[in-house]
Structure formats: structure tokens, C-alpha cells
Scaffold this motif. Structure first.
Motif, PDB file in Angstrom:
ATOM      1  N   UNK A  44       0.872  -1.184   0.000  1.00  0.00           N
ATOM      2  CA  UNK A  44       0.000   0.000   0.000  1.00  0.00           C
ATOM      3  C   UNK A  44       0.902   1.224   0.000  1.00  0.00           C
ATOM      4  N   UNK A  45       0.856   1.973  -1.093  1.00  0.00           N
ATOM      5  CA  UNK A  45       1.758   3.103  -1.292  1.00  0.00           C
ATOM      6  C   UNK A  45       1.134   4.393  -0.782  1.00  0.00           C
ATOM      7  N   UNK A  46       1.651   4.940   0.297  1.00  0.00           N
ATOM      8  CA  UNK A  46       1.097   6.162   0.886  1.00  0.00           C
ATOM      9  C   UNK A  46       2.150   7.259   1.014  1.00  0.00           C
ATOM     10  N   UNK A  47       3.181   7.222   0.163  1.00  0.00           N
ATOM     11  CA  UNK A  47       4.164   8.318   0.152  1.00  0.00           C
ATOM     12  C   UNK A  47       3.718   9.363  -0.866  1.00  0.00           C
ATOM     13  N   UNK A  48       4.464  10.458  -0.972  1.00  0.00           N
ATOM     14  CA  UNK A  48       4.105  11.512  -1.926  1.00  0.00           C
ATOM     15  C   UNK A  48       3.957  10.926  -3.328  1.00  0.00           C
ATOM     16  N   UNK A  49       2.987  11.434  -4.093  1.00  0.00           N
ATOM     17  CA  UNK A  49       2.671  10.827  -5.396  1.00  0.00           C
ATOM     18  C   UNK A  49       3.802  10.915  -6.427  1.00  0.00           C
ATOM     19  N   UNK A  50       4.832  11.718  -6.146  1.00  0.00           N
ATOM     20  CA  UNK A  50       5.973  11.775  -7.064  1.00  0.00           C
ATOM     21  C   UNK A  50       6.610  10.401  -7.244  1.00  0.00           C
ATOM     22  N   UNK A  51       6.443   9.536  -6.248  1.00  0.00           N
ATOM     23  CA  UNK A  51       7.137   8.250  -6.235  1.00  0.00           C
ATOM     24  C   UNK A  51       6.298   7.108  -6.790  1.00  0.00           C
ATOM     25  N   UNK A  52       5.056   7.386  -7.219  1.00  0.00           N
ATOM     26  CA  UNK A  52       4.161   6.293  -7.633  1.00  0.00           C
ATOM     27  C   UNK A  52       4.802   5.370  -8.674  1.00  0.00           C
ATOM     28  N   UNK A  53       5.392   5.970  -9.717  1.00  0.00           N
ATOM     29  CA  UNK A  53       5.886   5.133 -10.825  1.00  0.00           C
ATOM     30  C   UNK A  53       7.034   4.238 -10.371  1.00  0.00           C
ATOM     31  N   UNK A  54       7.950   4.809  -9.615  1.00  0.00           N
ATOM     32  CA  UNK A  54       9.117   4.023  -9.202  1.00  0.00           C
ATOM     33  C   UNK A  54       8.716   2.941  -8.191  1.00  0.00           C
TER      34      UNK A  54
END
Lengths: 414, 414
Positions: free
Chosen positions: B83-93
Motif C-alpha cells: 500500500x503506497x502512501x508516500x508523496x505521489x511523485x514516487x508512484x511510478x518508481x
């Protein structure tokens, strides 16, 4: 040979340099020095274009603790007077340089430490004995206000009053620079000023008032619309200004002394938001391991005050309302003010009116020293020096003034 | 064994972690990983205290171009879902890391590059074939809105409508955190959002509207007081939100689709000033040789959104108004919404309502995947997955919802 060295290359320094350059019969040689030579060169170019006079430029570095470079520069050029127009954090170290190099001193803003916004002359007054011993004259706060405001008060005291009871310095900028938000001089210095507690003098003591930047409700009684000649009624807010400290000391009959300044609703709304979010803070904040001072960072984002000049329209009106007993001990009201037109200032010096009103008086003050009208050793505030020749000179130096008497004096409502 | 790895340790991650910890029968093992181990540990402590469940914590570094460390962490723990809940800049990586380590993926906000604030799924949709080939499921935008808003829409489409014509997502926060100005989630992300152009869908095309942060006069028609149940009328402003992009694609009968959000006058006034002075800029500004991004610096000054939780009072109401033709092709109006109480959210998770509404759905979404209710390979938006079990689970997971029909639906005035 009369030599002046102007330290600083901001908006006020530009005006002072150009005004000195207009009077080569007074200033045989003008040296303009600042950290950034390129900024000095731009001003020298403007002075050459506008007046024909050549200004010498020099790069000089001054830190809060080291004036070695400045002392060397003063010893190289041996000016009669240094006009200090850099940020007021440097006042003390620049004064020390003048003592070392035996140079008279003029500035326009009181010393304050970086870590605390405050307006007081204590530290500079404490250097008076050193200036006396050195046989040098230091004139503090010789801009418009402080500066002309004190000369106006001294002029009134000398020529019209036996006893002054009330002094109200009224400062209006009714100009329009076309930006939603910008400051007319260094945003950092401006914001430190309006973020400081306001106060006024009443019956022998200071009355403290919340800073103008506070929510309006917290200081309901400290604004009113003063009717400025040639401008009309403008909402004016009580703030504190350093010259009140020396004026109530030098004119002890004053029962009331206030300083009022106009602010637009947009300007105040912006300031309050910036205060709310912490952007007016003067302490360091960690940003990824780097120390950033919010108000200094804000300065990087706002328009350069000098850039406002070209399209600035409207007028400034700064003056003093004085009440007391005249030479016959009859009640007297008196109002003395100067009006400047931003566009006219630009035509003459490629500067806006706020820089102009602050930048002309240090030239006139320096001229008073060079011409022997202002003499003495030690540290002086402007009202302690003969106001007559200074006020006379302002008439032709670019800051002509008008007097109004008794029933024609606009009402002061605080 | 059902393992979930939660990436991030902000306000939303705290809620998601605690909600997962409440259901140990679903989540056999919970790993919480972020750049700062101490932040993870604080959340794990809270989860232990509030639920009795032990959460494992890990430090992991992810940059915009390097996921080596994250891939190693995923290979070490082998979770079923990240579950990815960091800043959306990191979504792709982060998605790339899931592909490498063969882990299903859930997030709550669309990818956007640091240098441009934008809301669109294009880059993440383009990874669908890779997820298909890997036999993995990625669920995009599974927070409240995006997320529940789409499940609500899909639920309406499945259970009530033959043809949906209008969709209005209405998002109200009537809470009070006691600060003059603060943002409810990352100030940076919040300000990027409200500074972006607004738009809505009408008759097969996007209609662009100035950002909400613009002077109000520039967009007079795009706000009205919507009557939120249990809250009352609140001024609601048209903004753009990413789920509109997928909703109009997946429900092509929609003729109108809008997103409205409430803002207080103080909040808007502050935002406009910050915009005017440049503090909402997302580019780098030189500060004494160091690069400072104004909006990131502002974030250092504003209250930490998590710190608002303790004294937050009032409610949120987020839902969807849908109009169209029912299963008998008769005109139908439908309104489905959830209400959260900030103080109740704090009692349960030591978090405020905005974090709560965003943090519960990724847990519920992950549960749907683990329980086989949501299946498939590739990249999916929430409305493409079966809404019935998800909506049913929300009822007991902490986001119960209410339905209102026809004449009881409050009026939407745009």
C-alpha cells in the motif's frame, strides 16, 4: 577637497548618489562602495547619464564583526564623510570603521541586531564619547523619517514655539505601483518594522500597542483617516518609529508624541497572512539541513523595490503636526509637510518616491557638515543640529515643504 | 499467509496501519516502512496501544529514480500487497518495484512529477500491460476521493441506474482545528491541488475554470452552498479531481461530472496571499546559493497536519449526487455519503477525519484483494472492481454510508 563615500547600492543609495552628483560644487569627489561592484556601476552609469558627473565605484565587504576591508577603503580614499546606507545590522561596525579611519558618519536607520527587530538608539548613542575623542561628528537617522521629521520639529521649536506639547509625525504614501503586494524598501526591514510593537509617548511614559500586523480588532483605537493635503483622507495607523525616542528626550515639554503611517487594506491583509503562516519570522528554520530565514526568503520572491519605480504613480506626503504654546505663550497648531510625486522622482533620479524622500536628506546632511553648518563632535540626532540651513537647503534639494497654521491644520484623531 | 507492506509514515499511513492492525484475521503480518524509522516506530507504538497488534517497522529509501532498496525490502518480506502512501511523485518508481518483486499494488493519489502539478492517470495506466504480464493487480486511487467516491458511483450504476447522466462528488470538511491557517494533509500536495486549474466534464468535453486560488471574481459561477446532511449549507467550490478522468471514461453515459469541495473564507484568503507573494511556487528559488522550493519551505512553517488531530472538532461529509435513468428508465436522483466525526476518528486512531477517510479505504481495498473479492491483472481504477463487497465492508470498517433518494437529494446548483 570635499569627498563623500556612500556605502550601499540599494534604492536609497541610488538617490543619494545621484543627488550628490547633481552638486559637484559641494561634492568634489563621490565614491560609491558596496559588496557588489556591478550594482554600484549601474548607479554610477545612471548618475553619469542624468547629471554628467563621474562617480567612482568600489567593491567592499563588511561583515557584522569585520570591517578591515572597509577601513582599508576609507584609508585609501580618505573621504570627509561616510554615508551609511546598508542594512542597519551593520551600523555599529561601520561606525567603528569611521572611528578607525577618522571619517565623519551619517546614516538613515538605527542599528538593530539581526536576531531582534527593535528601534532604539542606545547602542549608537553609547558611542558618542568615542566620536568626541576622535573629534568626529556622527549624525544618526538623517533620512526623511527619521531625519527631516526631526529637523521639522526642531525648526518649529526654534521659530514658532515656546513650548511644544504634542507632536504627530504623519507619513502617507498614496502611490500605486501596480503590484498586489510589494514593499517600497527592503521587504526584510519593512516587515521587521511593521511586525514590531507600536508605541507612543504620553505624559512621560511609553504606551504600548499591538503591532500593526496584528488582527485589527486587537487595536481598534489606533487608526483614523487623516486629511493629507493634495491627497485627501487616508487611513493612518499608529506605529512606532525610532525618532520618537530622541525627540521626547530632546524636547522634554512634549506630552504626546506619535508616529502614524498609511497602509492599504490589501497590504495589511497580506502582511497578516504572512505573519500567520510564519513568513515574517526572522529566526532560522531548517530546510533540508540548510538554515533559511523566512523573511529573507520572502524577500527573494517579492518584487525588487527598485523595480517598482518606473510605473509608480501618485504622491507621498510626510510631515509633522505640532501643538503647544507659541512665542507669546498662546496656543498654537502647526503642520509642516513635504509632498513628492513618484513619477517626478523617477524622471529626476529613476527612483520611486520612498527611495527619493529617504535618499535626498543624507546628501543634504552631508552638505551641512561639509559647509560647516553642522558642527560638533560626538553622536547627534538631527534635531540637535541647526535646522534652519538644513530646512532651507531641502527647499532646493528636492524636498520643498509647506507650512499650515492653526485652524488650517487637519485634525489628528488620536 | 497474508502480508501487507505499508509504505509511508504520514497521517494517512498511520490510519491505514492502525486499521490493518484492527483486523489481524485478515492481515497476518503488517510491515510499515518509510525513510524515517522513528516515524514508523511511533505509528507501531500507537497501533500496539490501540489494537494490541504488533506492526513490524523498516527504514527504506526510495528516490525518484532508484528503488533498489525498496525492491530488496519487498524481496525480504514478500508481502502480497504494497500500500503506497508516500508523496505521489514516487508512484511510478514504487510500481516498478512491485513489478520487480511480484507484489500487488494499491495507492491513493495519482502520480505527478515534482516539476508540474497535474492530476491524471495516463502514466500509471500506461503500466497496465506490465502488470498484466506479471500477473499482478494494481489498484489506483483507493482513498476516499479518489477511491470510495468511485466505488459509490459504481455501486449506484450497478444497483440503481440503467444510465447515469450526472455525477457530482461533494466533499465537505466542516471541522475546526483551531488554527488560523493549516492544511489537513501535506501542505505541498494540498497547495499544488488548489493551485491547479479546475475543470468539469460537460457533454463529452472538459470545461476549464480558473484555479480556486484565483481571485474570486474570475470564477463567479463556480461556487454555491450545498446542504450537507448533519452539517447544513456550506459554500462549495468547483475544483478538479483525478477520479473524474477515469469515471467519465468508465461511465460514458455521464453528460456532466463535477467535483466540489468546501473551503472557508480564511483558508482561501490565506491561499490567495501565498499565491500572490509566490509562496505556492513549486520551482526552485535561489537562497544564498541554496535551492529552496517555496511551497516546500512553507510546509516547514505550517502546523504538521498530524498535529491537528487532537483538538479537531466537527464532521466531514463526502459523497456523490447522481442523476439519470433508473432500472425502469425512469428519472432518478440519488445521493450517497459518509459522515465522519473528527473527535471520533481521534478516539479510534489518534488521527483527524481527513487522514481517517483517506486511510481506511486502502486497508479495505487490500482486504478485498486478499479475500479474492477484487481480482484481475493489470492497472485498475476503483470503479472497475466489484463495488458491492467493498461498500459492504466500509459499513463496518469505519466509513458507514447513507443513501438518499429523489426528492430528498439536496439541490446541486451547478
Amino acid at each position: 577637497m570635499n569627498k563623500v563615500l556612500i556605502l550601499g547600492a540599494g534604492g536609497v543609495a541610488k538617490v543619494t548618489a545621484i543627488k550628490c552628483a547633481q552638486q559637484p560644487e559641494v561634492f568634489d569627489e563621490i565614491i560609491l562602495a558596496s559588496r557588489t561592484l556591478a550594482k554600484c556601476d549601474l548607479i554610477a552609469d545612471a548618475a553619469k547619464r542624468l547629471t554628467g558627473t563621474i562617480i567612482k565605484t568600489e567593491a567592499v565587504s563588511v561583515s557584522m564583526t569585520d570591517n578591515t576591508d572597509l577601513v582599508a577603503l576609507l584609508e585609501k580614499h580618505r573621504p570627509n564623510i561616510l554615508i551609511n546606507l546598508v542594512d542597519p545590522y551593520f551600523d555599529l561596525i561601520v561606525m567603528e570603521a569611521c572611528l578607525k579611519a577618522k571619517v565623519n558618519y551619517v546614516d538613515t536607520a538605527n542599528f538593530e541586531p539581526v536576531e531582534e527587530a527593535r528601534m532604539r538608539y542606545d547602542e549608537q548613542w553609547a558611542m558618542s564619547d568615542k566620536f568626541k575623542e576622535a573629534g568626529l561628528l556622527a549624525v544618526l537617522g538623517c533620512g526623511f523619517d527619521p531625519g527631516v521629521s526631526q529637523a521639522m520639529t526642531a525648526y518649529a521649536a526654534k521659530n514658532y514655539f515656546n513650548e511644544m506639547h504634542e507632536l504627530h509625525i504623519m507619513d502617507c504614501n498614496a502611490g500605486d505601483h501596480g503590484h498586489v503586494f510589494a514593499t517600497n524598501f527592503s521587504p526584510e526591514i519593512n516587515i521587521r518594522e511593521v511586525g514590531s510593537p507600536a508605541r507612543f509617548w504620553k505624559d512621560g511614559q511609553w504606551v504600548n500597542v499591538d503591532p500593526i500586523i496584528s488582527p485589527l480588532e486587537s487595536r481598534p483605537d489606533y487608526h483614523f483617516a487623516f486629511n493629507y493635503p493634495e491627497i485627501g483622507p487616508k487611513e493612518t495607523y499608529l506605529i512606532y518609529h525610532e525618532e520618537l525616542q530622541s525627540l521626547v528626550k530632546n524636547f522634554p515639554t512634549l506630552k504626546v508624541a506619535t508616529f502614524g503611517m498609511t497602509f492599504g487594506p490589501q497590504y495589511l491583509a497580506h502582511l497578516r497572512v504572512l505573519q500567520n503562516v510564519g513568513m515574517t519570522r526572522i529566526d532560522e528554520v531548517d530546510y533540508n539541513g540548510f538554515k533559511v530565514v523566512p523573511v529573507k526568503f520572502l524577500e527573494k520572491l517579492l518584487p525588487d523595490p527598485a523595480s517598482l519605480a518606473k510605473n509608480y504613480t501618485g504622491k507621498t506626503n510626510i510631515g509633522c503636526v505640532i501643538k503647544g504654546l507659541d512665542k507669546n505663550n498662546e496656543p498654537k497648531s502647526y503642520y509642516i509637510y513635504n509632498i513628492c510625486d513618484h513619477a517626478e522622482c523617477y524622471k529626476e533620479t529613476e527612483s520611486q518616491g520612498i527611495s527619493y524622500t529617504a535618499g535626498v536628506p543624507p546628501m543634504t546632511g552631508a552638505k551641512m557638515i561639509l559647509q560647516g553648518e553642522w558642527q560638533g563632535t560626538g553622536v547627534f540626532n538631527v534635531e540637535q543640529l541647526n535646522p534652519d540651513p538644513f530646512m532651507k537647503a531641502l527647499m532646493t534639494d528636492g524636498l520643498p515643504w509647506v507650512e499650515v497654521f492653526d485652524k488650517d491644520v487637519p485634525e489628528v484623531k488620536w
